[in-house]
Design an enzyme around this catalytic site. Sequence first.
Site, PDB file in Angstrom:
ATOM      1  N   GLU A   1      10.833  -7.895  -3.633  1.00  0.00           N
ATOM      2  CA  GLU A   1      11.307  -6.559  -3.209  1.00  0.00           C
ATOM      3  C   GLU A   1      10.788  -6.362  -1.796  1.00  0.00           C
ATOM      4  O   GLU A   1       9.615  -6.042  -1.599  1.00  0.00           O
ATOM      5  CB  GLU A   1      10.739  -5.475  -4.129  1.00  0.00           C
TER       6      GLU A   1
ATOM      7  N   SER B   1       6.530  -7.116   2.868  1.00  0.00           N
ATOM      8  CA  SER B   1       7.322  -7.462   4.042  1.00  0.00           C
ATOM      9  C   SER B   1       8.057  -8.791   3.849  1.00  0.00           C
ATOM     10  O   SER B   1       7.710  -9.592   2.974  1.00  0.00           O
ATOM     11  CB  SER B   1       6.407  -7.551   5.252  1.00  0.00           C
TER      12      SER B   1
ATOM     13  N   CYS C   1      10.428   1.519   1.719  1.00  0.00           N
ATOM     14  CA  CYS C   1      11.466   0.490   1.906  1.00  0.00           C
ATOM     15  C   CYS C   1      12.855   1.121   1.817  1.00  0.00           C
ATOM     16  O   CYS C   1      13.764   0.737   2.541  1.00  0.00           O
ATOM     17  CB  CYS C   1      11.304  -0.596   0.859  1.00  0.00           C
TER      18      CYS C   1
ATOM     19  N   TRP D   1       0.809  -1.220   0.000  1.00  0.00           N
ATOM     20  CA  TRP D   1       0.000   0.000   0.000  1.00  0.00           C
ATOM     21  C   TRP D   1       0.841   1.269   0.000  1.00  0.00           C
ATOM     22  O   TRP D   1       0.304   2.360  -0.196  1.00  0.00           O
ATOM     23  CB  TRP D   1      -0.888   0.021   1.257  1.00  0.00           C
ATOM     24  N   ASN D   2       2.159   1.199   0.261  1.00  0.00           N
ATOM     25  CA  ASN D   2       2.870   2.445   0.568  1.00  0.00           C
ATOM     26  C   ASN D   2       3.069   3.376  -0.634  1.00  0.00           C
ATOM     27  O   ASN D   2       3.086   4.594  -0.468  1.00  0.00           O
ATOM     28  CB  ASN D   2       4.183   2.181   1.315  1.00  0.00           C
TER      29      ASN D   2
HETATM   30  P1  NAP Z   1       2.827  -6.721   3.558  1.00  0.00           P
HETATM   31  O1  NAP Z   1       1.985  -6.841   4.744  1.00  0.00           O
HETATM   32  O2  NAP Z   1       3.862  -7.741   3.323  1.00  0.00           O
HETATM   33  O3  NAP Z   1       1.838  -6.676   2.308  1.00  0.00           O
HETATM   34  C1  NAP Z   1       2.306  -6.621   0.981  1.00  0.00           C
HETATM   35  C2  NAP Z   1       1.364  -7.423   0.110  1.00  0.00           C
HETATM   36  O4  NAP Z   1       1.495  -8.806   0.437  1.00  0.00           O
HETATM   37  C3  NAP Z   1      -0.115  -7.076   0.309  1.00  0.00           C
HETATM   38  O5  NAP Z   1      -0.773  -7.192  -0.898  1.00  0.00           O
HETATM   39  C4  NAP Z   1      -0.560  -8.161   1.299  1.00  0.00           C
HETATM   40  O6  NAP Z   1      -1.935  -8.405   1.235  1.00  0.00           O
HETATM   41  C5  NAP Z   1       0.239  -9.342   0.794  1.00  0.00           C
HETATM   42  N1  NAP Z   1       0.462 -10.380   1.778  1.00  0.00           N
HETATM   43  C6  NAP Z   1       0.686 -10.241   3.108  1.00  0.00           C
HETATM   44  N2  NAP Z   1       0.914 -11.452   3.670  1.00  0.00           N
HETATM   45  C7  NAP Z   1       0.828 -12.370   2.683  1.00  0.00           C
HETATM   46  C8  NAP Z   1       0.953 -13.785   2.626  1.00  0.00           C
HETATM   47  N3  NAP Z   1       1.219 -14.502   3.717  1.00  0.00           N
HETATM   48  N4  NAP Z   1       0.798 -14.409   1.440  1.00  0.00           N
HETATM   49  C9  NAP Z   1       0.523 -13.709   0.345  1.00  0.00           C
HETATM   50  N5  NAP Z   1       0.391 -12.358   0.310  1.00  0.00           N
HETATM   51  C10 NAP Z   1       0.549 -11.693   1.473  1.00  0.00           C
HETATM   52  O7  NAP Z   1       3.598  -5.367   3.472  1.00  0.00           O
HETATM   53  P2  NAP Z   1       3.008  -3.917   3.686  1.00  0.00           P
HETATM   54  O8  NAP Z   1       2.845  -3.705   5.118  1.00  0.00           O
HETATM   55  O9  NAP Z   1       1.846  -3.682   2.783  1.00  0.00           O
HETATM   56  O10 NAP Z   1       4.222  -3.025   3.090  1.00  0.00           O
HETATM   57  C11 NAP Z   1       5.295  -2.688   3.847  1.00  0.00           C
HETATM   58  C12 NAP Z   1       6.510  -3.531   3.570  1.00  0.00           C
HETATM   59  O11 NAP Z   1       6.809  -3.531   2.183  1.00  0.00           O
HETATM   60  C13 NAP Z   1       7.732  -2.966   4.241  1.00  0.00           C
HETATM   61  O12 NAP Z   1       8.495  -3.996   4.779  1.00  0.00           O
HETATM   62  C14 NAP Z   1       8.464  -2.290   3.089  1.00  0.00           C
HETATM   63  O13 NAP Z   1       9.826  -2.099   3.325  1.00  0.00           O
HETATM   64  C15 NAP Z   1       8.173  -3.214   1.981  1.00  0.00           C
HETATM   65  N6  NAP Z   1       8.382  -2.554   0.687  1.00  0.00           N
HETATM   66  C16 NAP Z   1       9.442  -2.928  -0.081  1.00  0.00           C
HETATM   67  C17 NAP Z   1       9.679  -2.288  -1.278  1.00  0.00           C
HETATM   68  C18 NAP Z   1      10.850  -2.663  -2.158  1.00  0.00           C
HETATM   69  O14 NAP Z   1      10.838  -2.284  -3.312  1.00  0.00           O
HETATM   70  N7  NAP Z   1      11.854  -3.366  -1.664  1.00  0.00           N
HETATM   71  C19 NAP Z   1       8.851  -1.257  -1.688  1.00  0.00           C
HETATM   72  C20 NAP Z   1       7.794  -0.900  -0.856  1.00  0.00           C
HETATM   73  C21 NAP Z   1       7.564  -1.569   0.326  1.00  0.00           C
HETATM   74  P3  NAP Z   1      -2.940  -7.868   2.386  1.00  0.00           P
HETATM   75  O15 NAP Z   1      -2.855  -6.405   2.398  1.00  0.00           O
HETATM   76  O16 NAP Z   1      -4.258  -8.369   1.930  1.00  0.00           O
HETATM   77  O17 NAP Z   1      -2.460  -8.501   3.658  1.00  0.00           O
END
Ligand code: NAP
Length: 453
Positions: A229, A208, A263, A131-132
């Site tokens: 990522e 994450s 991130c 979502w970020n």
């Molecule tokens: P998140 O909770 O991991 O969610 C990301 C996506 O994954 C959402 O669509 C979420 O769906 C889905 N998801 C969560 N758990 C899952 C599972 N067990 N199996 C399949 N899909 C799953 O992360 P967030 O809180 O939205 O974003 C923050 C994180 O993203 C931070 O750690 C940030 O550093 C990282 N990030 C990394 C980058 C990069 O390019 N390296 C860029 C931006 C953000 P739901 O919402 O339905 O749970």
Amino acid sequence: MANFKSINPFTGKVLGELAELSQEEIQFKLNKSSEVFQEYRKSDYSFRSERLFKAADLLKSETQEFAEIITNEMGKPITESVSEVLKCAWVCEYYAEKAEGFLKNREVPTDAGLSYVKYEPLGTILAVMPWNFPFWQVFRFAAPALMAGNTVLLKHASNVQYSAQKIEEIFLKAGFENGVFQNLAVKSEAVAAIIKSPVVKAITLTGSEFAGASVAEVAGRNIKKCVLELGGNNAFVVLKDADLSKAVDVALVARLLNAGQSCIAAKRFILEEEIHEEFISLLKEKIQDYKVGDPMQKDTKIGTLSSAQSSESLNIQVQKSIESGAILVCGGQREGAKFEPTILLNVKPGMPAFDEELFGPVFAVSKVKSMEEALQLSNKSEFGLGLNLFTSSKEKAQYFIDNAEEGAVFVNSMVKSDPRLPFGGLKKSGYGRELSEEGIREFVNVKTVYIGG
Ligand code: NAP
């Protein structure tokens, strides 16, 4: 049927509820993706680029509408949402222009009559997105994937489902046939079964570490390629010979953009002791301008975090760090989803503020005696996304460039993504690359062709 509830984190108002897809609807979309791919893969680059340029035009002409959806759903200041939408237009134009050159056949002289490498699309790619940066994360993956001839299924984060719907609409309006880019309104529990479907050929996830590991595990068992990522805990190293005023100005943006929920945000500030005091005093002074406020106002620099729950999690990390010896210099207060810009000094390994990713406006500052200690501390992280370094010495910069365990090193500038440069991390920040020539090659079959003489 389960529903998605979209809540404005600033007002707390429910923006609306959306239905989750049923099993039958998911299967229908999977079949559609596979069917449409058979035709889409045969289209030429000009057919694809014409549509991607149209998507860029829509992003540029309806920027405000799209930006308001972003700000309403996840609370970033409207000016940042506008920039995000325009950056999406940039990545569309970049790949619309460059994809054909990146993927043209590459002749390799061997003992054959003719031998070359041919890049072909893989098929349906599933994108699991956070979502970020609700628009940017999707476009930076989708633009190259579509130009390479793949079809895309998007599973977006639960709290930005209006953004997800709108993105699908943009691709349809741009002229991509129904089925080339589809939004799947599903919860994370549905993802494993979708990965297992024979229709899905590869997966990309931005999010994450936990989500990445879950998706990679299923992808691994089903022998499907994955790009991850994940999180970051980037250091921002300032050496004693740096231009301090510039370093402070960049530090503010590098840490506070998107209220710190990025991130690649600078998270651990590692300062040589000679400049520590002056850096903090300048930072404290300039941080006063960063008022938390209504994200829809043009002069707001920090909106809210994405939810009250995120703000509470951040608060716990800050409080635990203080209990372990970190010193609170300013900020530290929260109310609902709002979190004040905060500076913590004396941060050390073993504290959440050093070891964990702090997804909010918190500067975790450590003091070091030498550049060698700065590098050691910078590398002392489970993550390896990028390093920000400030120094006026070319030799010192080279020392960090050569020894940083990171996907990127930015000298006298902040770590940022740029369509022209590869983007991705090491260690628990994930694997694979997005953007640039490297990014478009992630989701293609590299086919070797050998024609005997
Ligand atoms: P998140 O909770 O991991 O969610 C990301 C996506 O994954 C959402 O669509 C979420 O769906 C889905 N998801 C969560 N758990 C899952 C599972 N067990 N199996 C399949 N899909 C799953 O992360 P967030 O809180 O939205 O974003 C923050 C994180 O993203 C931070 O750690 C940030 O550093 C990282 N990030 C990394 C980058 C990069 O390019 N390296 C860029 C931006 C953000 P739901 O919402 O339905 O749970």
